[in-house]
Write a protein that holds these residues in place. Structure first.
Motif, mmCIF file in Angstrom:
data_model
loop_
_atom_site.group_PDB
_atom_site.id
_atom_site.type_symbol
_atom_site.label_atom_id
_atom_site.label_comp_id
_atom_site.label_asym_id
_atom_site.label_seq_id
_atom_site.Cartn_x
_atom_site.Cartn_y
_atom_site.Cartn_z
ATOM 1 N N ILE A 118 0.836 -1.208 0.000
ATOM 2 C CA ILE A 118 0.000 0.000 0.000
ATOM 3 C C ILE A 118 0.867 1.253 0.000
ATOM 4 O O ILE A 118 0.511 2.258 -0.625
ATOM 5 C CB ILE A 118 -1.007 -0.023 1.173
ATOM 6 N N MET B 105 -3.576 0.658 9.073
ATOM 7 C CA MET B 105 -3.870 0.308 7.679
ATOM 8 C C MET B 105 -5.057 1.126 7.158
ATOM 9 O O MET B 105 -5.121 1.442 5.977
ATOM 10 C CB MET B 105 -4.149 -1.193 7.589
ATOM 11 N N GLU B 106 -5.981 1.482 8.055
ATOM 12 C CA GLU B 106 -7.132 2.276 7.634
ATOM 13 C C GLU B 106 -6.709 3.670 7.176
ATOM 14 O O GLU B 106 -7.306 4.241 6.276
ATOM 15 C CB GLU B 106 -8.202 2.358 8.726
ATOM 16 N N LYS C 50 -3.874 4.286 5.634
ATOM 17 C CA LYS C 50 -3.304 4.070 4.300
ATOM 18 C C LYS C 50 -4.415 3.983 3.246
ATOM 19 O O LYS C 50 -4.304 4.562 2.173
ATOM 20 C CB LYS C 50 -2.451 2.808 4.272
ATOM 21 N N VAL C 51 -5.476 3.248 3.560
ATOM 22 C CA VAL C 51 -6.596 3.122 2.617
ATOM 23 C C VAL C 51 -7.263 4.479 2.408
ATOM 24 O O VAL C 51 -7.609 4.843 1.277
ATOM 25 C CB VAL C 51 -7.602 2.051 3.113
ATOM 26 N N VAL D 28 -5.092 6.441 0.058
ATOM 27 C CA VAL D 28 -5.286 5.998 -1.329
ATOM 28 C C VAL D 28 -6.569 6.611 -1.892
ATOM 29 O O VAL D 28 -6.594 7.105 -3.017
ATOM 30 C CB VAL D 28 -5.320 4.453 -1.422
ATOM 31 N N GLY D 29 -7.625 6.613 -1.094
ATOM 32 C CA GLY D 29 -8.893 7.208 -1.534
ATOM 33 C C GLY D 29 -8.758 8.693 -1.849
ATOM 34 O O GLY D 29 -9.244 9.160 -2.883
#
Length: 163
Positions: free
Chosen positions: A66, A136-137, A139-140, A143-144
């Motif tokens: 990611i 990790m949330e 990172k997501v 990305v969004g």
């Protein structure tokens, strides 16, 4: 869906130019190396092996994967931003979303049990440990934000404005 396809095609056209592709490649590589360094900064001996022992193989692979996506999306965003600035000669508000995406990604870097470097600077070194998926949330979310900002920066450039 048609607008998304137009935006992707526009991104491909911009990146097909060697100077924008080179900018994308350099920004992505430097971005990944900086983010990797931030990730390893709080790990003992700054060792990937120790990071894997503390976080697990699956988490480490997903984390680095990611991180590479974030670096690539930021490289695409910067290339599009420079292209738009050169074409239109003015800055757009989508730069704010790209900056938010990068900043969110930078805060997600680090070992959840060792500490995150940027959270350490504001007095919360183990903040990632308290998040449900150990950062990790973030990172997501990053990305969004980067996907949205890349889409928004191309949205206005894919239409012909001649009536």
């Amino acid at each position: 869906m048609k607008k998304i396809k137009e935006s992707i095609l526009f991104m491909k056209n911009v990146l097909s130019s060697w100077k924008y592709f080179l900018l994308f490649a350099i920004i992505s590589l430097i971005g990944f190396l900086v983010m990797y360094k931030f990730t390893m900064l709080t790990v003992a001996n700054q060792s990937l092996k120790i990071f894997i022992m503390m976080s697990g193989v699956n988490y480490t692979f997903l984390d680095l994967f990611i991180t590479a996506i974030i670096a690539s999306l930021f490289g695409i965003f910067v290339s599009l931003f420079v292209y738009k600035f050169i074409s239109v000669r003015k800055l757009s508000k989508t730069g704010i979303l790209g900056s938010i995406g990068l900043t969110t990604g930078l805060f997600s870097l680090g070992c959840p049990t060792c500490g995150a470097f940027l959270f350490m600077l504001i007095g919360m070194p183990l903040a990632l440990m308290y998040l449900p998926w150990s950062g990790m949330e973030l990172k997501v979310l990053s990305v969004g934000f980067l996907l949205l900002s890349s889409y928004l920066i191309t949205r206005g450039m894919t239409r012909c404005k001649i009536n």
